[in-house]
Enzyme design. Structure first.
Site, mmCIF file in Angstrom:
data_model
loop_
_atom_site.group_PDB
_atom_site.id
_atom_site.type_symbol
_atom_site.label_atom_id
_atom_site.label_comp_id
_atom_site.label_asym_id
_atom_site.label_seq_id
_atom_site.Cartn_x
_atom_site.Cartn_y
_atom_site.Cartn_z
ATOM 1 N N LYS A 34 0.796 -1.175 0.073
ATOM 2 C CA LYS A 34 0.004 0.122 0.014
ATOM 3 C C LYS A 34 1.020 1.245 0.044
ATOM 4 C CE LYS A 34 -3.941 2.139 0.754
ATOM 5 N NZ LYS A 34 -5.219 2.002 -0.021
ATOM 6 N N ASP A 94 -5.704 0.537 6.528
ATOM 7 C CA ASP A 94 -5.515 -0.172 5.344
ATOM 8 C C ASP A 94 -4.309 -0.972 5.231
ATOM 9 O OD1 ASP A 94 -7.781 1.067 4.532
ATOM 10 O OD2 ASP A 94 -6.895 2.288 2.969
ATOM 11 N N GLU A 96 -2.111 -2.347 -3.482
ATOM 12 C CA GLU A 96 -3.445 -1.420 -3.389
ATOM 13 C C GLU A 96 -3.323 0.127 -3.638
ATOM 14 O OE1 GLU A 96 -6.216 -0.451 0.212
ATOM 15 O OE2 GLU A 96 -6.472 -2.442 -0.357
ATOM 16 N N GLY A 151 -7.693 5.715 -3.369
ATOM 17 C CA GLY A 151 -8.705 6.434 -3.980
ATOM 18 C C GLY A 151 -9.114 5.435 -5.205
ATOM 19 N N GLN A 179 -20.260 -4.688 -1.747
ATOM 20 C CA GLN A 179 -21.636 -4.250 -1.030
ATOM 21 C C GLN A 179 -21.135 -3.649 0.197
ATOM 22 O OE1 GLN A 179 -24.913 -7.016 -0.340
ATOM 23 N NE2 GLN A 179 -26.547 -5.252 -0.511
#
Length: 201
Positions: A37, A52, A118, A121, A179
């Site tokens: 990340k 994260d 990853e 945004g 979801q």
């Protein structure tokens, strides 16, 4: 080693949730896994496990501490801002090449298995004042896992992201529809609408 770049059609879409789920599944199948990340905003040192990078490390089966976070994350900022804005506000040098090379060093040093990079945004989110997330994706050349979520406007945002990635010659390995909350529409509804206009797995 097979690597993927995880991006999304916007923020708060579920990139880290999807990345963590994939990493855990690969581990269960016996594969070695690693995650990177490179830039992270909205970071709280006191809540490392919830960040994260912390979630990605845990999914990889690694201890979560300041050193391990620094190993997979070059820049972390407390303010929940776009990376370029956070860098400007904190006086961090905006060195795109350093970010790109940080990721490349992980790619070259990763053993056989699976690696996820990853992004921060969405597809077109600024990384520095001179580079977007999609520029990093294009330079790395990894297959892309595009995460979307159903909400009003998501069809347009998803189609725009798909076209932008394809214009840059990037392979979309998978469109993943999350979801984010129980109140969100069923994921299948977005997939059906997108499939009317674009052929994406």
């Amino acid at each position: 080693m097979k690597g993927y770049f995880v991006t999304a059609i916007g923020t708060e879409i579920g990139k880290t949730y999807v990345s963590s789920a994939l990493l855990r599944a690969w581990r269960r199948s016996g594969l070695a896994v690693h995650a990177v990340k490179p830039v992270m905003s909205g970071f709280e040192e006191a809540e490392l496990a919830a960040t994260d990078a912390g979630q990605l490390l845990a999914a990889c089966g690694r201890e979560v501490n300041s050193l391990s976070v620094s190993d997979i994350c070059l820049h972390r900022f407390e303010a929940p801002l776009a990376p370029n804005v956070a860098m400007r506000q904190t006086g961090v040098q905006q060195d795109y090449r350093a970010i790109r090379d940080f990721v490349r060093s992980h790619l070259s040093g990763c053993p056989a298995g699976r690696l996820l990079v990853e992004g921060a945004g969405g597809v077109m989110s600024p990384l520095t004042d001179e580079a977007l997330q999609i520029d990093l994706m294009a330079d790395l050349g990894l297959p892309v896992l595009l995460v979307a979520a159903p909400y009003l406007g998501a069809v347009s945002h998803t189609l725009t992201a798909i076209d932008a990635l394809q214009v840059r010659g990037l392979e979309i390995a998978q469109l993943i529809i999350s979801q984010p909350g129980p109140e969100s529409p069923p994921p299948a509804s977005l997939g059906e609408e997108v499939s009317r206009f674009r052929d994406v797995a």
